[in-house]
Write a protein that holds these residues in place. Structure first.
Motif, PDB file in Angstrom:
ATOM      1  N   ILE A 237      40.613 -14.320  54.059  1.00 14.99           N
ATOM      2  CA  ILE A 237      39.720 -14.453  55.117  1.00 14.99           C
ATOM      3  C   ILE A 237      38.434 -14.798  54.526  1.00 14.99           C
ATOM      4  CG2 ILE A 237      38.883 -14.309  57.267  1.00 14.99           C
ATOM      5  CD1 ILE A 237      41.121 -12.664  58.210  1.00 14.99           C
ATOM      6  N   ASP A 238      38.192 -15.935  54.231  1.00 14.81           N
ATOM      7  CA  ASP A 238      36.796 -16.300  53.563  1.00 14.81           C
ATOM      8  C   ASP A 238      35.852 -17.057  54.547  1.00 14.81           C
ATOM      9  OD1 ASP A 238      37.348 -15.745  50.540  1.00 14.81           O
ATOM     10  OD2 ASP A 238      38.766 -17.389  50.769  1.00 14.81           O
ATOM     11  N   GLY A 239      34.639 -17.118  54.460  1.00 13.61           N
ATOM     12  CA  GLY A 239      33.597 -17.737  55.083  1.00 13.61           C
ATOM     13  C   GLY A 239      32.166 -16.991  54.838  1.00 13.61           C
ATOM     14  N   PRO A 240      31.235 -17.743  55.536  1.00 16.12           N
ATOM     15  CA  PRO A 240      29.854 -17.171  55.496  1.00 16.12           C
ATOM     16  C   PRO A 240      29.542 -15.866  55.877  1.00 16.12           C
ATOM     17  CG  PRO A 240      29.772 -18.768  57.284  1.00 16.12           C
ATOM     18  CD  PRO A 240      31.273 -18.935  56.702  1.00 16.12           C
TER      19      PRO A 240
ATOM     20  N   GLY B  20      36.238 -12.288  51.758  1.00 15.34           N
ATOM     21  CA  GLY B  20      35.243 -12.550  51.053  1.00 15.34           C
ATOM     22  C   GLY B  20      34.506 -13.996  51.239  1.00 15.34           C
ATOM     23  N   ARG B  21      34.311 -14.679  49.825  1.00 18.29           N
ATOM     24  CA  ARG B  21      33.918 -16.066  49.848  1.00 18.29           C
ATOM     25  C   ARG B  21      34.946 -16.785  48.876  1.00 18.29           C
ATOM     26  NH1 ARG B  21      31.018 -13.301  52.073  1.00 18.29           N
ATOM     27  NH2 ARG B  21      28.692 -13.296  52.627  1.00 18.29           N
ATOM     28  N   ASP B  22      35.589 -15.992  48.067  1.00 15.31           N
ATOM     29  CA  ASP B  22      36.390 -16.738  46.925  1.00 15.31           C
ATOM     30  C   ASP B  22      37.675 -16.266  46.945  1.00 15.31           C
ATOM     31  OD1 ASP B  22      35.718 -14.196  45.870  1.00 15.31           O
ATOM     32  OD2 ASP B  22      35.607 -15.244  43.839  1.00 15.31           O
ATOM     33  N   MET B  23      38.277 -15.708  48.042  1.00 15.01           N
ATOM     34  CA  MET B  23      39.380 -15.004  48.120  1.00 15.01           C
ATOM     35  C   MET B  23      40.431 -15.982  47.812  1.00 15.01           C
ATOM     36  SD  MET B  23      38.903 -11.732  48.253  1.00 15.01           S
ATOM     37  CE  MET B  23      37.331 -11.994  47.196  1.00 15.01           C
ATOM     38  N   ALA B  24      40.651 -17.025  48.580  1.00 12.09           N
ATOM     39  CA  ALA B  24      41.432 -18.105  48.546  1.00 12.09           C
ATOM     40  C   ALA B  24      41.471 -19.015  47.236  1.00 12.09           C
ATOM     41  CB  ALA B  24      41.620 -19.059  49.884  1.00 12.09           C
TER      42      ALA B  24
ATOM     43  N   MET C 297      35.949 -23.859  51.373  1.00 11.41           N
ATOM     44  CA  MET C 297      37.203 -23.770  51.889  1.00 11.41           C
ATOM     45  C   MET C 297      38.192 -24.105  51.186  1.00 11.41           C
ATOM     46  SD  MET C 297      38.246 -25.205  55.559  1.00 11.41           S
ATOM     47  CE  MET C 297      39.702 -26.039  55.889  1.00 11.41           C
ATOM     48  N   ALA C 298      39.443 -23.349  50.812  1.00 13.03           N
ATOM     49  CA  ALA C 298      40.521 -23.894  49.967  1.00 13.03           C
ATOM     50  C   ALA C 298      41.167 -24.910  50.636  1.00 13.03           C
ATOM     51  CB  ALA C 298      41.498 -22.722  49.743  1.00 13.03           C
ATOM     52  N   ASN C 299      41.694 -26.100  50.135  1.00 12.48           N
ATOM     53  CA  ASN C 299      42.638 -27.135  50.676  1.00 12.48           C
ATOM     54  C   ASN C 299      43.470 -26.876  51.531  1.00 12.48           C
ATOM     55  OD1 ASN C 299      40.916 -28.946  49.100  1.00 12.48           O
ATOM     56  ND2 ASN C 299      42.545 -28.874  47.387  1.00 12.48           N
ATOM     57  N   ASP C 300      44.171 -25.539  51.293  1.00 10.31           N
ATOM     58  CA  ASP C 300      45.173 -25.124  52.170  1.00 10.31           C
ATOM     59  C   ASP C 300      44.827 -24.149  53.077  1.00 10.31           C
ATOM     60  OD1 ASP C 300      44.951 -23.567  50.081  1.00 10.31           O
ATOM     61  OD2 ASP C 300      46.954 -23.415  49.611  1.00 10.31           O
TER      62      ASP C 300
ATOM     63  N   TRP D  40      48.748  -3.475  56.493  1.00 10.18           N
ATOM     64  CA  TRP D  40      48.580  -3.627  55.372  1.00 10.18           C
ATOM     65  C   TRP D  40      47.239  -3.210  54.744  1.00 10.18           C
ATOM     66  CZ3 TRP D  40      49.357 -10.001  55.285  1.00 10.18           C
ATOM     67  CH2 TRP D  40      50.675 -10.247  55.353  1.00 10.18           C
ATOM     68  N   HIS D  41      47.033  -3.311  53.604  1.00  8.44           N
ATOM     69  CA  HIS D  41      45.763  -2.863  52.857  1.00  8.44           C
ATOM     70  C   HIS D  41      44.630  -3.857  53.210  1.00  8.44           C
ATOM     71  CE1 HIS D  41      47.869   0.012  50.617  1.00  8.44           C
ATOM     72  NE2 HIS D  41      48.850  -0.704  50.534  1.00  8.44           N
ATOM     73  N   TYR D  42      43.231  -3.353  52.935  1.00 10.02           N
ATOM     74  CA  TYR D  42      42.269  -4.337  53.498  1.00 10.02           C
ATOM     75  C   TYR D  42      41.305  -4.144  52.023  1.00 10.02           C
ATOM     76  CZ  TYR D  42      37.740  -5.584  55.338  1.00 10.02           C
ATOM     77  OH  TYR D  42      36.654  -6.095  55.747  1.00 10.02           O
ATOM     78  N   LEU D  43      40.908  -5.505  51.730  1.00  8.33           N
ATOM     79  CA  LEU D  43      39.876  -5.725  50.696  1.00  8.33           C
ATOM     80  C   LEU D  43      38.678  -6.094  51.138  1.00  8.33           C
ATOM     81  CD1 LEU D  43      38.448  -5.771  47.925  1.00  8.33           C
ATOM     82  CD2 LEU D  43      39.942  -7.852  47.346  1.00  8.33           C
ATOM     83  N   ASP D  44      37.494  -5.513  51.324  1.00  3.34           N
ATOM     84  CA  ASP D  44      36.287  -5.824  51.924  1.00  3.34           C
ATOM     85  C   ASP D  44      35.515  -6.358  50.478  1.00  3.34           C
ATOM     86  OD1 ASP D  44      33.747  -6.333  52.537  1.00  3.34           O
ATOM     87  OD2 ASP D  44      33.512  -4.375  53.488  1.00  3.34           O
ATOM     88  N   SER D  45      35.753  -7.343  49.904  1.00  3.72           N
ATOM     89  CA  SER D  45      35.086  -7.866  48.375  1.00  3.72           C
ATOM     90  C   SER D  45      33.650  -7.749  48.409  1.00  3.72           C
ATOM     91  CB  SER D  45      35.825  -9.143  48.083  1.00  3.72           C
ATOM     92  OG  SER D  45      35.238 -10.011  48.905  1.00  3.72           O
ATOM     93  N   GLY D  46      32.851  -8.208  49.655  1.00  5.29           N
ATOM     94  CA  GLY D  46      31.501  -7.995  49.961  1.00  5.29           C
ATOM     95  C   GLY D  46      30.881  -6.951  49.507  1.00  5.29           C
ATOM     96  N   SER D  47      31.660  -5.618  49.960  1.00  7.98           N
ATOM     97  CA  SER D  47      31.329  -4.433  49.609  1.00  7.98           C
ATOM     98  C   SER D  47      31.303  -3.901  48.190  1.00  7.98           C
ATOM     99  CB  SER D  47      32.204  -3.349  50.460  1.00  7.98           C
ATOM    100  OG  SER D  47      33.445  -3.098  49.843  1.00  7.98           O
TER     101      SER D  47
END
Ligand code: DC
Length: 218
Positions: free
Chosen positions: A8-11, A127-131, A192-195, A29-36
């Motif tokens: 889940i990416d976005g501003p 995050g921003r670049d997860m996908a 945004m990723a193409n897919d 499921w597990h959760y990654l808060d990459s911003g943190s």
């Protein structure tokens, strides 16, 4: 067995954290808060009065920092053994995180730390670049956004509810500046990723967003 990943990416302020946590809980499921992770690096840099613009110093701090995530009902983050959860949520931390996240070497160092979150039975990564960079192989990708004015209004409301003094004009300016920095950087910009499946949550209640995301998985 392939490990399922939902990105889940976005501003900032689009509701990624709340939606990701709810979906991860529902799916178990597990959760990654990459911003943190970027926020923790910012907290460390501010504490040690290090120049955020110094890519080499920031990358070595990133390499050395030890992070522990406790994903109960509320996410608790320990940085080198110290609970920094409260500091992570500050506006100043988010803005500093956006500055340190520009450095390619910092992103390289933090890449594997993020990939390590992928474990059975599955992962929701926000995050921003997860996908686009960290989990390009993910079979479910969401790009969650909302207008800058709506995101600023939500943030303003959150701060006021917490009894924190806030200024809507300043928050809007900071959100727009952060959007610009995160989208225009050379390495792994917010894109945004193409897919990816696009959701604009400006006029949607949170529950509807969560349902739309869960429907993608089922
Ligand atoms: O999602 P957040 O507001 O906690 O992120 C804080 C900053 O960290 C954000 O402005 C840019 C950076 N960030 C990033 O560059 N890449 C990510 N995957 C997540 C966050």
């Amino acid at each position: 067995m392939a490990i399922p990943v939902l990105t889940i990416d976005g501003p900032s302020g689009a509701g990624k954290g709340t939606v990701s946590r709810a979906v991860a809980k529902k799916l178990g499921w597990h959760y990654l808060d990459s911003g943190s992770i970027y926020r923790s690096l910012a907290v460390l840099a501010l504490k040690e009065s290090v120049d955020l613009q110094d890519e080499f110093v920031m990358a070595s701090l990133a390499q050395a920092m030890e992070l522990e995530f406790d994903c109960g009902d509320e996410l608790v983050v320990r940085l080198n053994g110290e609970d920094v959860t409260a500091q992570l949520g500050l506006e100043a931390t988010g803005n500093a995180a956006s500055i340190v996240a520009v450095h390619p070497e910092v992103r390289r160092v933090l890449l594997q730390k993020q990939k390590d979150f992928k474990r059975l039975p599955g992962l929701v990564a926000d995050g921003r670049d997860m996908a686009t960079v960290v989990f390009p192989e993910a079979e479910n990708k969401v790009f969650l956004t909302a207008s800058a004015s709506e995101r600023a209004a939500r943030r303003y409301k959150q701060l006021i509810e917490k009894g924190i003094d806030a200024n809507i004009v300043q928050i809007t300016n900071e959100i727009e500046e952060r959007d610009r920095r995160d989208s225009e950087r050379k390495t792994a910009p917010l894109a945004m990723a193409n897919d990816a499946h696009y959701i604009d949550s400006s006029d949607m209640p949170l529950e509807a967003v969560i349902e739309e995301v869960l429907n993608l998985i089922h």
